[in-house]
Scaffold this active site. Sequence first.
Site, mmCIF file in Angstrom:
data_model
loop_
_atom_site.group_PDB
_atom_site.id
_atom_site.type_symbol
_atom_site.label_atom_id
_atom_site.label_comp_id
_atom_site.label_asym_id
_atom_site.label_seq_id
_atom_site.Cartn_x
_atom_site.Cartn_y
_atom_site.Cartn_z
ATOM 1 C CD GLU A 84 53.614 17.988 -33.948
ATOM 2 O OE1 GLU A 84 53.718 17.496 -32.812
ATOM 3 O OE2 GLU A 84 54.071 19.118 -34.237
ATOM 4 C CD GLU A 120 57.158 19.869 -28.975
ATOM 5 O OE1 GLU A 120 57.220 20.848 -29.723
ATOM 6 O OE2 GLU A 120 56.338 18.941 -29.138
#
Length: 249
Positions: free
Chosen positions: A137, A234
């Site tokens: 990521e 998130e």
Amino acid sequence: MPKFAANLTWLFRELPFMDRFAAAKEAGFEGVEVLFPYDCPTQDMRDQLVVCNLTFVLMNCPPPNATGGRQGFAAVPGLSDRFRHDFERTLRFAQVLKPLHIHIMAGPAEGPEAEAVFIDNLRWAAARAPQQSLTIEPINRFDMPGYFLADYDTAARVLDAVAAPNLALQFDAYHAHRITGDVMGSWTAHGHRARHVQVAGFPGRHEPRGGDIDYPAFFSRLDSDGYTGWVSGEYAPETETGEGLAWIR
């Protein structure tokens, strides 16, 4: 609409950790992720997943460094042994928790040597756990200064070099906005590599609604592109988690 998951490290923090699984299910989530599920009894977490009928979508590697310091070692020259030791520990947890994806954190580093180390370690990890989906990521350097994997072109180059079927992109729209200022453009260029998506509002990293990112348009784009993976919230709720969940409905 996409399949939505709750990041239990960020959401429902008004509750004890083990109570967050049931709270997520009651709120309408069908999946959850936990960034670092290493401090609670693993079987107890697995039991909650089963009782609540929740898919465990994602966890991070490496386990947290109890003494502070680096978040990740996979791209740090000289620390490959540390990364591989930690990856083995993560796999032991994964045997019980059965995550769909394990996110491998690069750590703080820079330059060609770091990229070569990252590629080598990812090749090793992909071969070590060929049946386990792994992700990398890009994380913006405002939130994580010095982080190696901080742009999508580098991520694409690394993924192409590793060329492992069980390694893919983790696309966080909040980080994409921080990095490029253009979530849709970033998705257009790199979304075909994505196996997992995370969302949060900008600015503030609160609920994915309003602000600078057009999430209804982004979710529609995921649908139109045929994205079938999970989309995980998130973010830091502005108040109690349940009061800000209109975005999943």
